[in-house]
Design a protein around this motif. Structure first.
Motif, PDB file in Angstrom:
ATOM      1  N   THR A 153       0.860  -1.180   0.000  1.00  0.00           N
ATOM      2  CA  THR A 153       0.000   0.000   0.000  1.00  0.00           C
ATOM      3  C   THR A 153       0.896   1.230   0.000  1.00  0.00           C
ATOM      4  O   THR A 153       1.895   1.266   0.713  1.00  0.00           O
ATOM      5  CB  THR A 153      -0.880   0.028   1.259  1.00  0.00           C
ATOM      6  OG1 THR A 153      -1.221  -1.311   1.611  1.00  0.00           O
ATOM      7  CG2 THR A 153      -2.154   0.780   1.008  1.00  0.00           C
ATOM      8  N   SER A 227      -2.100  -1.762   7.450  1.00  0.00           N
ATOM      9  CA  SER A 227      -1.217  -0.760   6.830  1.00  0.00           C
ATOM     10  C   SER A 227      -1.721   0.668   7.031  1.00  0.00           C
ATOM     11  O   SER A 227      -0.925   1.565   7.323  1.00  0.00           O
ATOM     12  CB  SER A 227      -1.042  -1.052   5.341  1.00  0.00           C
ATOM     13  OG  SER A 227      -0.324  -2.261   5.182  1.00  0.00           O
ATOM     14  N   GLN A 228      -3.019   0.898   6.868  1.00  0.00           N
ATOM     15  CA  GLN A 228      -3.515   2.269   6.995  1.00  0.00           C
ATOM     16  C   GLN A 228      -3.300   2.823   8.409  1.00  0.00           C
ATOM     17  O   GLN A 228      -3.042   4.010   8.589  1.00  0.00           O
ATOM     18  CB  GLN A 228      -4.989   2.383   6.589  1.00  0.00           C
ATOM     19  CG  GLN A 228      -5.943   1.716   7.541  1.00  0.00           C
ATOM     20  CD  GLN A 228      -7.399   1.961   7.167  1.00  0.00           C
ATOM     21  OE1 GLN A 228      -8.061   1.109   6.588  1.00  0.00           O
ATOM     22  NE2 GLN A 228      -7.900   3.130   7.503  1.00  0.00           N
TER      23      GLN A 228
END
Lengths: 240, 20
Positions: A153, A227-228
């Motif tokens: 990402t 990931s965010q």
């Protein structure tokens, strides 16, 4: 930190988690901190009611990373009217697990002699970045190749003016470890590793160009849903 | 020698990422 203070993991400012009007006069504000390898929930309890408060206890609902109190809430004396006390509750990650939305959400119940009250709060996922998260370089390269590009990402982090060494030092204070640094065409690329308390690793490439104030962050993780939240922490850690 | 190889591998990775 000020003069003489050790730099450490980022600690968000305390926020009001339970307003007095929703809890019969009990106000709770708090934050989360990682200190000396341990996790703490730092609370301020204020009694805005007309009578004293006693018999405090705390309980968490099951949550994504198994956060749980490692002991009782230590409020050893009754809380008088208009009194505030600060309590640090040590936590562990051995509690029951249930995936929350958002992933870093924590539902808490606090009891006293008056009633039981409920609130939700969110912790920065950097709370879970462990001290032994520096990945061996050979393992890093192999893992980077092994994690498929679908699990990568990319994020842009805007308006930063730190150079790569300053960014690396700042991140390391919160257990984001730089494994390698390379400079290509006036860009610094930092390869970094993070390990969460549940053993999940995240690999990062932080790209810093001297000509723009924007960083590019690429995260590779076998559990890409985290990931965010890691990206949010990069923003927080770099800006504080 | 392993160290040199790893240094080289990181350089290749960075090169490849910066200029895909």
């Amino acid at each position: 930190g000020g003069v003489g203070m050790a730099t450490g993991s980022y600690v968000p400012p305390k926020a009001v988690w339970l307003p007095a009007m929703k809890a019969k006069g009990l106000e709770i504000s708090g934050t989360f901190a990682r200190r000396g390898g341990g996790i703490h929930m730092d609370l301020s309890l204020t009694n805005n009611a007309m009578s004293i408060m006693t018999d405090f206890a705390i309980q968490f609902n099951r949550n994504s990373f198994g956060l749980a109190p490692a002991g009782p809430l230590q409020v050893l004396t009754p809380l008088a009217q208009n009194q505030t006390i600060d309590v640090s509750l040590p936590l562990n990650t051995n509690g029951p697990i249930m995936k929350m939305e958002p992933l870093n959400n924590l539902q808490v119940a606090v009891k006293n002699n008056i009633d039981v009250f409920y609130f939700s709060c969110q912790y920065p996922i950097s709370l879970l970045f462990v001290e032994d998260g520096k990945m061996d370089r050979q393992v890093f390269l192999a893992t980077w190749k092994d994690i498929p590009s679908e699990n990568e990402t990319q994020y842009q982090i805007k308006d930063f003016h730190l150079n790569s060494d300053a960014a690396s030092t700042k991140l390391q204070g919160s257990n984001v470890f730089t494994v390698a640094k390379r400079t290509v065409d006036a860009q610094d690329l930092l390869y970094q590793s993070i390990k969460l308390t549940n053993g999940i690793w995240a690999l990062a490439e932080l790209r810093i160009q001297s000509i723009t104030p924007n960083y590019m962050l690429a995260l590779k993780c076998r559990a890409p849903e985290v990931s965010q939240y890691i990206c949010q922490c990069y923003e927080l850690l770099l800006r504080n | 020698e392993l160290d040199d190889d790893l240094d080289e591998a990181f350089s290749r990775l960075a090169e490849c990422r910066a200029n895909p």
